[in-house]
Design an enzyme around this catalytic site. Structure first.
Site: not given
Lengths: 376, 376
Positions: A323-325
């Site tokens: 994810t982009c987290d």
């Protein structure tokens, strides 16, 4: 990896990420635990993995169930368990949910506060109640906060108060902490529990049950004591503190029942370095903290990871999710090593992932679908 | 709380927990940000809240979209955005997903490593690519790991390499860290970026775009600089480092676009003490870390919490969620205070919860349903 799981992966080549659970291993774990603790009733902690296949299997084997919510109770009933085999073990319940559980036939409830006791008495009259006491959680891998349980002194007062309400003060529960590797922790908790039993008996209230919770570990990257050792230690502690008047006992294994029964297969999405002279490679998988591996929080649970290239030279890596987290990093300090010739597109097996994975996964964070699972 | 949200709660009395998002606030945020950064193109970070209502609204307002996965791209297309308004901003993509995005018409891709660049060149030929560089994340509330970006020196090499592949080396991106309160962070990152632009120009490669990422904060418990101050600081930094040759600029607000547009309503399930002389009460809500408040991890994001009894005497509390997981504690160190006369069954409003809540919530951990949401 069991032969059955290996065959499933080879024959079906399922899209990744996915979890495959071998139900034979769950059955074996159930047998081992009942063998090691022949006098204890097993209440499977449904939250560890609420798959209908697991609930049906355990119902058939004679297990009872520790539930956290009304939907979990309904799942157990749907799997064929009768309500007398269900405990509503959450100490934090809405009045309406207590009533609903009562209507469904549940008669065993946990509490750790006066307000909760009163809610149970008002909404589930005549039920048996047990009070959870605080323990330190020392020696456990998954953090045990002070969220559940109360001081033993308060437990005594509340169980006495229960005797004055329309409920049956039935016993005491504790939880030594999840993935507990220190056998002495059960002894300490049982010592406190026995003192409460004696005090209440003096005041004319006969408690009958000790709920020893869960905590039975799964083997991740490091060895853990065997089921028999737990059984022996607990048996000895019961005798030491209760003498020849051992009460009914309950255990609530979750991780210990299903953890090692499951394997997640994941694909390597990217391998990179942050600079030309970066010492550790980053390996990004198609599963991360929000796709089912929430227990990697603070690198608490360290799953063994296998690749098809194991055996040759390996080097240290940082493992992260897709994810982009930026918080979606699995292991940075835990010193994982993976093969030098690992390639993008390779599949890796994340072992011992049968517990606390599927139900933890996010609805659709970053657009990724929740973890797919197969029960074979 | 906006009047519209207050009216919705009063008229509908929805079951808790639930999130209500006021779309007018999202529109206002969009206008403010485009007003403060008139020369920048806004790419809304879909992961913050991918609700179709929000995507349709922003499409209508002229926004572009920063996406993390193929499903997010499809959601934007379904909301009416044309593919030229979509950036595939995740630096970790499967080859098959790059190809699928390309088939859907997307021509703007992020990367931060050689392997990813090669995947893009092979699967999305002719596309524009931008390289993400590492920044420190100092001053940001949500942790920024080293997960994304590469050293500026490596970025230079990779953008040169891009020029030799079948892609267009288009620009540089950075992210100063989510909920960034230190305006100087943009200046530092833009200084590094401008140096890369100059170096590449010397080598005959003309970059054209700076993607300044997100980081624009939402007001939680403490004040944050206003949108105008961000606009002014960024504008000044662009002039300082790029002189009269300011490139195209992109920003990717997520939290700053939808954070303060949403309010979660939750019910107090239990209030208790752990012993008779416990100084702090525990307040258990029907939403926790696994039901949508994942950003309370390490108490990073501290949402303002309001009750219907605010105004009278208050006392310190520990706030926790409703699951049987001991890690499901929201705030223990953050010194929240709630009214002394707060009661079980009261509703509380958890403010500024429009971003990173719904999509973070677990599928069904402990049997609890994912967070319900209304967009009005």
């Amino acid at each position: 990896m069991t032969e059955k799981i290996a065959r499933f992966f080879a024959e079906n080549r399922p899209a990744t990420p996915c979890l495959v659970v071998d139900l034979d291993v769950v059955a074996r774990n159930y047998d081992r635990l009942s063998g090691a603790l022949p006098d204890a009733k097993i209440y499977y902690a449904v939250k560890a993995n609420p798959a209908p296949e697991i609930l049906r299997l355990l119902t058939g084997l004679g297990s009872s169930f520790d539930t956290a919510s009304v939907p979990e109770i309904e799942d157990c009933l749907a799997a064929g368990a009768t309500p007398d085999r269900i405990s509503y073990g959450n100490t934090i319940k809405k009045a309406a949910d207590i009533r609903r559980a009562y209507e469904l036939g549940v008669r065993l409830f946990a509490f750790d506060s006066e307000a909760e006791l009163e809610k149970i008495a008002a909404n589930a009259p005549g039920s048996r109640v047990f009070c959870r006491i605080l323990t330190s959680g020392e020696g456990a891998d998954w953090p045990l906060s002070r969220k559940f349980g109360c001081d033993p002194e308060m437990a005594r007062d509340l169980l006495l108060r229960a005797a004055a309400l329309d409920v049956v003060p039935y016993g005491v529960s504790f939880h030594v902490g999840s993935q507990q590797r220190d056998l002495a922790q059960w002894d300490a908790a049982l010592s406190t529990t026995a003192a409460i039993f004696r005090d209440l008996e003096e005041k004319g209230v006969a408690l009958r049950m000790v709920n020893m919770g869960g905590g039975f570990p799964t083997r991740y990257r490091t060895d853990v004591p065997g089921t028999d050792e737990y059984g022996f230690a607990i048996d000895e502690a019961l005798r030491r503190h209760f003498g020849n008047r051992i009460p009914e006992t309950i255990v609530e294994p979750g991780r210990g029942m299903v953890g090692d029964a499951g394997i997640i297969q994941s694909e390597v999405v990217l391998i990179s370095r942050k600079s030309a002279n970066d010492l550790r490679r980053w390996v990004y998988l198609d599963i991360g903290k929000f796709g089912g591996l929430a227990e990697t929080m603070d690198e608490a649970i360290q799953y063994p990871i296998e690749t098809e290239r194991d055996g040759g030279p390996a080097e240290p890596v940082i493992l992260a999710g897709p994810t982009c987290d930026s918080a979606d990093v699995l292991y940075e300090r835990a010193e994982y090593r993976l093969p030098v010739d690992l390639r993008i597109g390779d599949r890796v097996a994340i072992r011992a992932t049968g517990a606390y994975t599927t139900s933890y996964s996010a609805v659709n964070f970053n657009g990724f679908a929740p973890l797919q699972a197969y029960y074979i």
